[in-house]
Write a protein that holds these residues in place. Sequence first.
Motif, PDB file in Angstrom:
ATOM      1  N   LEU A  77      -9.277 -11.338   4.232  1.00 18.21           N
ATOM      2  CA  LEU A  77      -9.482 -10.100   4.993  1.00 18.21           C
ATOM      3  C   LEU A  77      -8.166  -9.330   5.117  1.00 18.21           C
ATOM      4  O   LEU A  77      -8.123  -8.118   4.890  1.00 18.21           O
ATOM      5  N   ARG A  78      -7.086 -10.030   5.460  1.00 17.51           N
ATOM      6  CA  ARG A  78      -5.769  -9.371   5.575  1.00 17.51           C
ATOM      7  C   ARG A  78      -5.363  -8.736   4.252  1.00 17.51           C
ATOM      8  O   ARG A  78      -4.884  -7.604   4.207  1.00 17.51           O
ATOM      9  N   GLU A  79      -5.539  -9.471   3.165  1.00 16.66           N
ATOM     10  CA  GLU A  79      -5.108  -8.982   1.857  1.00 16.66           C
ATOM     11  C   GLU A  79      -5.890  -7.738   1.429  1.00 16.66           C
ATOM     12  O   GLU A  79      -5.315  -6.817   0.856  1.00 16.66           O
ATOM     13  N   LEU A  80      -7.182  -7.723   1.689  1.00 21.66           N
ATOM     14  CA  LEU A  80      -8.029  -6.643   1.163  1.00 21.66           C
ATOM     15  C   LEU A  80      -8.218  -5.475   2.124  1.00 21.66           C
ATOM     16  O   LEU A  80      -8.830  -4.479   1.748  1.00 21.66           O
ATOM     17  N   SER A  81      -7.693  -5.573   3.331  1.00 21.19           N
ATOM     18  CA  SER A  81      -7.883  -4.468   4.272  1.00 21.19           C
ATOM     19  C   SER A  81      -6.573  -3.829   4.719  1.00 21.19           C
ATOM     20  O   SER A  81      -6.520  -3.130   5.719  1.00 21.19           O
ATOM     21  N   GLN A  82      -5.526  -4.047   3.954  1.00 18.65           N
ATOM     22  CA  GLN A  82      -4.240  -3.425   4.275  1.00 18.65           C
ATOM     23  C   GLN A  82      -4.341  -1.906   4.116  1.00 18.65           C
ATOM     24  O   GLN A  82      -5.039  -1.428   3.225  1.00 18.65           O
ATOM     25  N   PRO A  83      -3.633  -1.160   4.956  1.00 22.77           N
ATOM     26  CA  PRO A  83      -3.636   0.302   4.782  1.00 22.77           C
ATOM     27  C   PRO A  83      -2.916   0.682   3.491  1.00 22.77           C
ATOM     28  O   PRO A  83      -2.135  -0.091   2.946  1.00 22.77           O
ATOM     29  N   GLY A  84      -3.229   1.871   3.014  1.00 23.67           N
ATOM     30  CA  GLY A  84      -2.601   2.352   1.787  1.00 23.67           C
ATOM     31  C   GLY A  84      -3.480   2.117   0.586  1.00 23.67           C
ATOM     32  O   GLY A  84      -4.691   1.892   0.713  1.00 23.67           O
ATOM     33  N   PRO A  85      -2.895   2.135  -0.611  1.00 25.79           N
ATOM     34  CA  PRO A  85      -3.671   1.934  -1.828  1.00 25.79           C
ATOM     35  C   PRO A  85      -4.412   0.581  -1.796  1.00 25.79           C
ATOM     36  O   PRO A  85      -3.843  -0.432  -1.395  1.00 25.79           O
ATOM     37  N   ALA A  86      -5.668   0.603  -2.222  1.00 26.90           N
ATOM     38  CA  ALA A  86      -6.499  -0.606  -2.157  1.00 26.90           C
ATOM     39  C   ALA A  86      -6.489  -1.406  -3.456  1.00 26.90           C
ATOM     40  O   ALA A  86      -6.587  -2.635  -3.425  1.00 26.90           O
ATOM     41  N   LEU A  87      -6.384  -0.728  -4.595  1.00 28.08           N
ATOM     42  CA  LEU A  87      -6.470  -1.437  -5.872  1.00 28.08           C
ATOM     43  C   LEU A  87      -5.355  -2.461  -6.071  1.00 28.08           C
ATOM     44  O   LEU A  87      -5.630  -3.561  -6.578  1.00 28.08           O
ATOM     45  N   PRO A  88      -4.120  -2.197  -5.662  1.00 30.97           N
ATOM     46  CA  PRO A  88      -3.092  -3.241  -5.794  1.00 30.97           C
ATOM     47  C   PRO A  88      -3.440  -4.514  -5.010  1.00 30.97           C
ATOM     48  O   PRO A  88      -3.140  -5.620  -5.461  1.00 30.97           O
ATOM     49  N   SER A  89      -4.114  -4.360  -3.870  1.00 31.46           N
ATOM     50  CA  SER A  89      -4.524  -5.527  -3.090  1.00 31.46           C
ATOM     51  C   SER A  89      -5.595  -6.333  -3.825  1.00 31.46           C
ATOM     52  O   SER A  89      -5.569  -7.560  -3.828  1.00 31.46           O
ATOM     53  N   VAL A  90      -6.539  -5.635  -4.438  1.00 29.84           N
ATOM     54  CA  VAL A  90      -7.585  -6.318  -5.208  1.00 29.84           C
ATOM     55  C   VAL A  90      -6.944  -7.079  -6.365  1.00 29.84           C
ATOM     56  O   VAL A  90      -7.246  -8.249  -6.608  1.00 29.84           O
ATOM     57  N   ARG A  91      -6.042  -6.423  -7.069  1.00 29.89           N
ATOM     58  CA  ARG A  91      -5.353  -7.075  -8.181  1.00 29.89           C
ATOM     59  C   ARG A  91      -4.567  -8.305  -7.701  1.00 29.89           C
ATOM     60  O   ARG A  91      -4.577  -9.357  -8.344  1.00 29.89           O
ATOM     61  N   ALA A  92      -3.901  -8.168  -6.568  1.00 30.07           N
ATOM     62  CA  ALA A  92      -3.113  -9.288  -6.027  1.00 30.07           C
ATOM     63  C   ALA A  92      -4.010 -10.470  -5.667  1.00 30.07           C
ATOM     64  O   ALA A  92      -3.637 -11.632  -5.902  1.00 30.07           O
ATOM     65  N   VAL A  93      -5.189 -10.202  -5.122  1.00 28.24           N
ATOM     66  CA  VAL A  93      -6.113 -11.283  -4.788  1.00 28.24           C
ATOM     67  C   VAL A  93      -6.566 -12.006  -6.052  1.00 28.24           C
ATOM     68  O   VAL A  93      -6.571 -13.241  -6.109  1.00 28.24           O
ATOM     69  N   VAL A  94      -6.938 -11.258  -7.071  1.00 25.47           N
ATOM     70  CA  VAL A  94      -7.384 -11.885  -8.325  1.00 25.47           C
ATOM     71  C   VAL A  94      -6.251 -12.713  -8.920  1.00 25.47           C
ATOM     72  O   VAL A  94      -6.460 -13.862  -9.349  1.00 25.47           O
ATOM     73  N   ARG A  95      -5.057 -12.177  -8.914  1.00 25.31           N
ATOM     74  CA  ARG A  95      -3.921 -12.925  -9.466  1.00 25.31           C
ATOM     75  C   ARG A  95      -3.587 -14.155  -8.614  1.00 25.31           C
ATOM     76  O   ARG A  95      -3.190 -15.195  -9.151  1.00 25.31           O
ATOM     77  N   ARG A  96      -3.749 -14.055  -7.298  1.00 26.54           N
ATOM     78  CA  ARG A  96      -3.514 -15.220  -6.433  1.00 26.54           C
ATOM     79  C   ARG A  96      -4.519 -16.323  -6.757  1.00 26.54           C
ATOM     80  O   ARG A  96      -4.163 -17.486  -6.889  1.00 26.54           O
ATOM     81  N   PHE A  97      -5.796 -15.961  -6.879  1.00 25.92           N
ATOM     82  CA  PHE A  97      -6.815 -16.947  -7.216  1.00 25.92           C
ATOM     83  C   PHE A  97      -6.488 -17.611  -8.560  1.00 25.92           C
ATOM     84  O   PHE A  97      -6.618 -18.826  -8.703  1.00 25.92           O
TER      85      PHE A  97
END
Length: 194
Positions: free
Chosen positions: A71-91
């Motif tokens: 939830l923290r990773e995907l709901s940060q303010p600002g651009p959303a796509l970098p967060s999605v990419r970071a989650v996929v790369r973390r997994f």
Amino acid sequence: MARTKEFDPEAALQAALELFWRRGYEATSMSDLVAHLGIGRASIYATFGSKHELYLRALERYQESCDPQLLRELSQPGPALPSVRAVVRRFAAESADAGRRLSGCFVVNTAAELAAHDPAAARRVEHSWDHIETLLHSALVRAQAQGELPADRDPLTLARMLLVLLQGLRVVGKASADPGRVRDAAEQALALLD
């Protein structure tokens, strides 16, 4: 006068989670739980119910520990796509990590071992996957609204594809000694977001 518990139920639940996560449901006997938790069989039954109930509570505890990070990773303010990419790369990185890969993901392990014949376990797996899909969908809707994701992309379909990818990364990462396999798959999927 009622006896007080001589053990910490929260610590026992955490210990059960770790044992079930490492060994699975079927391979963990009640004797294994007694030995690992360091408490008597009667205390386990009195506090947690059956082995099955203890397993489901351990699965819920696992989900409670993972959900806030996502939830923290995907709901940060600002651009959303970098967060999605970071989650996929973390997994992908976690799935390829030699120290973590053999235990895998407790939810994925439950899906593979129990979901086909255990409705209570299947509901908890579906709940977890619904939650991840919702978080991804919300982030992708935000990304599209902010102009990061092309207008012709369907955020829900992409969220579902990413959910399946993330869970697949966990499965392949657990079984494969080739870390490039999961990293390459993750990067190829992320190319679909461009």
